[in-house]
Motif scaffolding. Structure first.
Motif, mmCIF file in Angstrom:
data_model
loop_
_atom_site.group_PDB
_atom_site.id
_atom_site.type_symbol
_atom_site.label_atom_id
_atom_site.label_comp_id
_atom_site.label_asym_id
_atom_site.label_seq_id
_atom_site.Cartn_x
_atom_site.Cartn_y
_atom_site.Cartn_z
ATOM 1 N N TRP A 275 3.799 26.329 6.676
ATOM 2 C CA TRP A 275 2.687 26.019 7.570
ATOM 3 C C TRP A 275 1.400 25.790 6.782
ATOM 4 C CZ3 TRP A 275 -2.008 28.295 8.223
ATOM 5 C CH2 TRP A 275 -2.799 27.770 9.244
ATOM 6 N N PHE A 276 1.114 26.683 5.838
ATOM 7 C CA PHE A 276 -0.125 26.603 5.081
ATOM 8 C C PHE A 276 -0.182 25.324 4.250
ATOM 9 C CE2 PHE A 276 -2.965 27.556 1.536
ATOM 10 C CZ PHE A 276 -4.088 27.962 2.232
ATOM 11 N N THR A 277 0.923 24.965 3.601
ATOM 12 C CA THR A 277 0.972 23.740 2.805
ATOM 13 C C THR A 277 0.686 22.530 3.693
ATOM 14 O OG1 THR A 277 2.547 24.736 1.274
ATOM 15 C CG2 THR A 277 2.411 22.342 1.278
ATOM 16 N N GLY A 278 1.319 22.483 4.858
ATOM 17 C CA GLY A 278 1.067 21.387 5.797
ATOM 18 C C GLY A 278 -0.373 21.360 6.264
ATOM 19 N N TYR A 279 -0.937 22.541 6.517
ATOM 20 C CA TYR A 279 -2.330 22.643 6.951
ATOM 21 C C TYR A 279 -3.266 22.061 5.899
ATOM 22 C CZ TYR A 279 -6.775 24.613 8.417
ATOM 23 O OH TYR A 279 -8.085 24.756 8.784
ATOM 24 N N VAL A 280 -3.049 22.423 4.643
ATOM 25 C CA VAL A 280 -3.892 21.913 3.558
ATOM 26 C C VAL A 280 -3.785 20.390 3.489
ATOM 27 C CG1 VAL A 280 -4.171 21.826 1.038
ATOM 28 C CG2 VAL A 280 -3.850 24.029 2.178
ATOM 29 N N LEU A 281 -2.581 19.864 3.583
ATOM 30 C CA LEU A 281 -2.384 18.421 3.445
ATOM 31 C C LEU A 281 -2.910 17.624 4.644
ATOM 32 C CD1 LEU A 281 1.128 18.379 1.780
ATOM 33 C CD2 LEU A 281 -1.102 18.018 0.696
ATOM 34 N N ARG A 282 -3.182 18.272 5.756
ATOM 35 C CA ARG A 282 -3.742 17.591 6.933
ATOM 36 C C ARG A 282 -5.265 17.522 6.919
ATOM 37 N NH1 ARG A 282 0.272 20.729 9.376
ATOM 38 N NH2 ARG A 282 -1.254 22.254 10.093
ATOM 39 N N GLN A 283 -5.907 18.126 5.934
ATOM 40 C CA GLN A 283 -7.371 18.151 5.885
ATOM 41 C C GLN A 283 -7.922 16.745 5.656
ATOM 42 O OE1 GLN A 283 -9.065 21.128 6.628
ATOM 43 N NE2 GLN A 283 -6.909 21.461 7.113
ATOM 44 N N LYS A 284 -8.882 16.357 6.471
ATOM 45 C CA LYS A 284 -9.515 15.035 6.356
ATOM 46 C C LYS A 284 -10.787 15.089 5.512
ATOM 47 C CE LYS A 284 -6.577 13.164 9.189
ATOM 48 N NZ LYS A 284 -5.365 12.706 8.585
ATOM 49 N N GLU A 285 -11.443 16.231 5.499
ATOM 50 C CA GLU A 285 -12.694 16.415 4.757
ATOM 51 C C GLU A 285 -12.449 17.314 3.548
ATOM 52 O OE1 GLU A 285 -15.610 14.967 5.584
ATOM 53 O OE2 GLU A 285 -14.570 13.956 7.223
ATOM 54 N N ARG B 280 -2.038 29.582 -6.111
ATOM 55 C CA ARG B 280 -0.696 29.107 -6.477
ATOM 56 C C ARG B 280 -0.299 27.879 -5.671
ATOM 57 N NH1 ARG B 280 3.498 33.833 -7.103
ATOM 58 N NH2 ARG B 280 4.801 32.045 -7.576
ATOM 59 N N ILE B 281 -0.616 27.867 -4.379
ATOM 60 C CA ILE B 281 -0.309 26.698 -3.551
ATOM 61 C C ILE B 281 -1.107 25.485 -4.045
ATOM 62 C CG2 ILE B 281 -0.535 25.692 -1.237
ATOM 63 C CD1 ILE B 281 1.756 27.685 -1.371
ATOM 64 N N PHE B 282 -2.409 25.686 -4.309
ATOM 65 C CA PHE B 282 -3.235 24.587 -4.797
ATOM 66 C C PHE B 282 -2.711 24.055 -6.127
ATOM 67 C CE2 PHE B 282 -7.593 25.297 -2.547
ATOM 68 C CZ PHE B 282 -6.968 25.221 -1.325
ATOM 69 N N GLN B 283 -2.299 24.951 -7.020
ATOM 70 C CA GLN B 283 -1.774 24.529 -8.318
ATOM 71 C C GLN B 283 -0.537 23.658 -8.149
ATOM 72 O OE1 GLN B 283 -0.235 27.702 -10.789
ATOM 73 N NE2 GLN B 283 -0.705 26.570 -12.647
ATOM 74 N N LYS B 284 0.375 24.067 -7.269
ATOM 75 C CA LYS B 284 1.590 23.287 -7.040
ATOM 76 C C LYS B 284 1.267 21.921 -6.430
ATOM 77 C CE LYS B 284 4.496 27.319 -6.435
ATOM 78 N NZ LYS B 284 5.792 27.211 -7.054
ATOM 79 N N LEU B 285 0.345 21.883 -5.465
ATOM 80 C CA LEU B 285 -0.025 20.618 -4.831
ATOM 81 C C LEU B 285 -0.771 19.702 -5.802
ATOM 82 C CD1 LEU B 285 -1.119 21.880 -1.301
ATOM 83 C CD2 LEU B 285 0.979 20.640 -1.886
ATOM 84 N N LYS C 132 -0.423 19.670 -9.128
ATOM 85 C CA LYS C 132 0.557 19.158 -10.091
ATOM 86 C C LYS C 132 1.440 18.072 -9.475
ATOM 87 C CE LYS C 132 0.794 23.001 -13.256
ATOM 88 N NZ LYS C 132 1.606 24.071 -13.845
ATOM 89 N N ALA C 133 1.653 18.146 -8.163
ATOM 90 C CA ALA C 133 2.454 17.138 -7.463
ATOM 91 C C ALA C 133 1.617 15.898 -7.128
ATOM 92 C CB ALA C 133 3.042 17.731 -6.187
ATOM 93 N N GLY C 134 0.317 15.943 -7.426
ATOM 94 C CA GLY C 134 -0.552 14.806 -7.176
ATOM 95 C C GLY C 134 -0.993 14.656 -5.731
ATOM 96 N N LYS C 135 -0.900 15.725 -4.945
ATOM 97 C CA LYS C 135 -1.241 15.650 -3.527
ATOM 98 C C LYS C 135 -2.678 16.054 -3.216
ATOM 99 C CE LYS C 135 3.480 16.133 -2.058
ATOM 100 N NZ LYS C 135 3.776 15.005 -1.222
ATOM 101 N N ILE C 136 -3.280 16.894 -4.077
ATOM 102 C CA ILE C 136 -4.689 17.257 -3.907
ATOM 103 C C ILE C 136 -5.378 17.161 -5.265
ATOM 104 C CG2 ILE C 136 -4.288 18.764 -1.909
ATOM 105 C CD1 ILE C 136 -4.660 21.188 -3.763
#
Length: 76
Positions: free
Chosen positions: A15-25, A52-57, A59-63
């Protein structure tokens, strides 16, 4: 995921990963730590969990981090 000896429920992680990736701002880590705590992550480990979640995202190029804010990479 285990953070500082505390197991984090896989449902919360998903849920948290999806929440982060849905942020528009752009957002700051502190906002996400507060959101994690409100959604079941122990306050004592919330900062490390978000890191840890931010680090993984990242490294995956998502944030990315720029100008003091995190933001979702366009096109994701």
């Amino acid at each position: 995921m285990i953070v500082e000896g505390q197991e984090i429920d896989p449902g919360i992680i998903e849920w948290f990963t999806g929440y982060v990736l849905r942020q528009k701002e752009p957002f700051v880590a502190y906002e996400m730590e507060r959101k994690a705590i409100r959604n079941g992550v122990l306050g004592a480990v919330a900062g490390r969990f978000v890191g840890r979640i931010f680090q993984k995202l990242r490294k995956a190029g998502k944030i990315r981090f720029a100008g003091g804010y995190w933001s979702v990479v366009e096109g994701e």
